[in-house]
Design an enzyme around this catalytic site. Structure first.
Site, mmCIF file in Angstrom:
data_model
loop_
_atom_site.group_PDB
_atom_site.id
_atom_site.type_symbol
_atom_site.label_atom_id
_atom_site.label_comp_id
_atom_site.label_asym_id
_atom_site.label_seq_id
_atom_site.Cartn_x
_atom_site.Cartn_y
_atom_site.Cartn_z
ATOM 1 N N CYS A 73 -4.173 4.439 19.907
ATOM 2 C CA CYS A 73 -4.625 5.228 18.754
ATOM 3 C C CYS A 73 -3.525 5.272 17.686
ATOM 4 O O CYS A 73 -2.412 5.749 17.949
ATOM 5 C CB CYS A 73 -4.990 6.638 19.208
ATOM 6 S SG CYS A 73 -5.226 7.827 17.877
ATOM 7 N N CYS A 76 -2.074 8.641 17.035
ATOM 8 C CA CYS A 76 -1.193 9.072 18.129
ATOM 9 C C CYS A 76 0.186 8.452 17.992
ATOM 10 O O CYS A 76 1.199 9.089 18.302
ATOM 11 C CB CYS A 76 -1.806 8.697 19.483
ATOM 12 S SG CYS A 76 -3.419 9.453 19.810
#
Length: 636
Positions: A73, A76
């Protein structure tokens, strides 16, 4: 002179050594490394997994702040330096609070992630000290270091009574009556100073100071809120909030001045006063340990959570211009990547949803429908997709268990023909979408490739259908991104990009070009970001090397859309897909338990084992043959 052996081989000894050696070989064959975490112990973040989260977090005497993230991600990756900086920021609070992280991209964590993911990655959850079960509270505030610290303080402050560990300091405010009696109240041995912070109800200054200095045994700090202030209180002349007073037992309080109302300034003021005192206490050396590194961060102020594009996720600063680069030609589409995308999407992304609501289920049905209509897949894959579509049709809402039961039914229906059942058991493995490390490219790359392929396939199959819905694939992508794509920030960004969808797409060719333009805008926005693979920079595609006719030689920023359209139709066409798929790349599973090896690993180990067994038989025959010979004399 005849040269004879100094010792005779013992068959039992040889056999024992053989067993030990073959066991070593087999274990090493099975030693496939787990998916790497974005964090390690040096970051002061505890890496948690499905089998360790409950034993670590539940019944703990510390409150836990846990991040559930996915290593692929992009958001992230951007957030990881903030989480690490936050861990350093509260490093002195570890007897009270700890930070953890769970990588939900690792399929062994799917069960615990499905129970804790809120609306996407990263999900932050606060677990109470002494909590026995449950998922904790979701933290939805701003995600810079200061706001994360305040969220943790609010969470810690909620503990009281039997739910508050005995070693925790007092964070709740005291009243004026308590304060007036405090000057004559006896204290614990070693306590020399008392300090009082006067502040308003929204302030965090008092609680931050208490937590930052809780390792000291020479001072006790309390806080008084504005509603409890009384101008008639003697000895205190409060002219500002927050204010800090320090005093010894039966002595007049002394106000300590500080330059600003920041955590660092207030803490430094108190530390300077205590350190200047003639009284030396045995744990004085620990006085400033709680705020390790705080002065280093002070000059950054509120920008401490910002990380430049030069900083990579491993903490190493590298200039993008000095990094080795690779130009990966988009010459062929890999079916390995397309099928890995489907496996990860169906089993992991959809599988993380605790409840698939009616709206989300409609989006899932639309996604499965366009896959059935336009995915250029192998027979076994299309059988799985058609079965999924049929089983989802009568459903109006699904739970996580319902979804996995449907997947099991699909595999059961196709079990008679093993080649049909193998697809959903394939391990996710990237080929053209493989990044330089596991945190780069992978699934997001596969998802882009999948939808490019679907738009081109739709245009090819419906080239003579004037009534075809030009936005069918893109609307399915929009719904999937909204309800199932784990990176929430990415999903929200795509929703913003999709605002122009209805007005921009009229024909099937428009659909292909709209997705290409959107992909290039995303690449431009993310170029130089932490989620960019340093070995595969995000550039506008196709490059001049890939498609010279797509670029205007007199205006490099101008695209020749007709040439681009031709290029995309050629690139993502069925005839340009490499259909080779690693069919044996399956993990060995027993219920929820997964061994970190696949069929290829087992085959190699069995081959080695067989060869070694043959070698052992030969050695045993040779030894027995030697024994039957005449008695051998040893020469020393």
């Amino acid at each position: 002179m005849e040269v004879l052996p100094l010792m005779r081989l013992n068959s039992k000894y040889v056999f024992s050594v053989f067993l030990i050696w073959t066991a070593y070989v087999f274990c090493n064959c099975a030693n496939v490394p787990a998916l790497q975490s974005l964090y390690n112990i040096s970051d002061q973040v505890t890496v948690l997994e499905n089998k360790t989260l409950k034993s670590t977090v539940y019944n703990s005497e510390q409150a836990w702040f846990v991040q559930f993230y996915s290593s692929w991600c992009g958001h992230c990756l951007h957030f990881a330096p903030v989480w690490k900086a936050f861990a350093v920021d509260i490093s002195g609070w570890q007897s009270i609070a700890r930070l953890g992280a769970v990588n939900c991209a690792d399929q062994k964590n799917s069960k615990i992630c499905s129970q804790n993911i809120d609306v996407g990655f990263p999900t932050l959850r606060l677990f109470r000290a002494l909590q026995k079960n449950g998922t904790g509270d979701v933290s939805k505030g701003q995600r810079d270091v200061i706001h994360l610290r305040h969220a943790l303080i609010d969470h810690i402050s909620k503990h009281s009574g039997d739910y508050k560990p005995s070693h925790w300091p007092r964070l709740e405010p005291v009243g004026i009556k308590w304060l007036l009696e405090d000057s004559t109240r006896s204290t614990k041995p070693g306590v020399t100073f008392r300090a009082t912070v006067f502040e308003d109800a929204e302030s965090y200054a008092g609680r931050e100071l208490i937590l930052d200095t809780m390792a000291r045994t020479d001072v006790v700090i309390v806080r008084v809120l504005q509603p409890d202030l009384n101008n008639s209180v003697a000895n205190w002349k409060i002219t500002r909030l927050p204010s800090l007073f320090v005093y010894k037992q039966n002595e007049e309080p002394k106000e300590l001045l500080f330059k600003s109302d920041t955590r660092e300034s207030i803490h430094s003021s108190l530390e300077a006063y205590l350190n200047q005192s003639e009284l030396k206490i045995k744990d004085q050396s620990r006085a400033s340990s709680n705020l390790a590194g705080i002065d280093e961060r002070n000059h950054r102020g509120n920008d401490e959570h910002r990380v430049t594009a030069l900083q990579r996720i491993n903490g190493v600063m590298q200039d993008r211009e000095t990094l080795p680069t690779k130009t990966r030609m988009r010459s062929v589409v890999s079916m390995q990547d397309l099928e890995s995308t489907l496996v990860y999407s169906l089993k992991h992304e959809v599988g993380l949803q605790r409840v698939i609501s009616a709206q989300a289920l409609e989006a899932l049905k639309a996604f499965i429908l366009v896959l059935n209509k336009y995915f250029p897949g192998r027979l076994q894959v299309m059988n799985v997709l058609s079965n999924l579509q049929r089983m989802l049709e009568p459903k109006s809402q699904l739970s996580n268990d319902d979804w996995f039961k449907i997947l099991q039914r699909v595999k059961g229906n196709l079990a008679a023909n093993q080649q049909f059942a193998v697809f959903l058991e394939n391990e996710v493995r990237w080929l053209s979408c493989q990044g330089s490390t596991h945190v780069y490219r992978g699934y997001p790359c596969g998802l882009w490739t999948l939808f490019h392929t679907l738009t081109v396939s739709q245009a090819a199959l419906n080239s003579n259908d004037v009534d075809a819905d030009a936005k069918e694939v893109l609307n399915a992508m929009k719904g999937y991104m909204k309800y199932f794509f784990g990176c929430r920030e990415c999903s929200e960004n795509f929703a913003e990009e999709s605002i122009s969808l209805d007005s921009s797409v009229v024909s099937l060719d428009d659909s292909i070009l709209w997705l290409w333009e959107t992909h290039n805008r995303v690449n431009k926005r993310l170029a130089g970001a932490l989620s960019e693979d340093p070995e595969y920079p995000k550039v506008q595609f196709p490059s001049e090397t890939e498609c010279k006719l797509c670029h205007d030689p007199f205006n490099p920023s101008h695209w020749k859309t007709s040439a681009v359209l031709h290029y995309l139709k050629e690139l993502y066409s069925v005839k340009n897909i490499d259909m080779k798929v690693d069919k044996l790349n399956r993990r060995v599973t027993f219920g929820y338990f997964t061994i970190g090896i696949n069929a290829t690993d087992i085959s190699m180990c069995l081959l080695l084992y067989s060869l070694c067994s043959v070698l052992l038989v030969v050695i045993c025959i040779y030894i027995n043959h030697r024994r039957k010979r005449k008695h051998v004399k040893y020469i020393i």
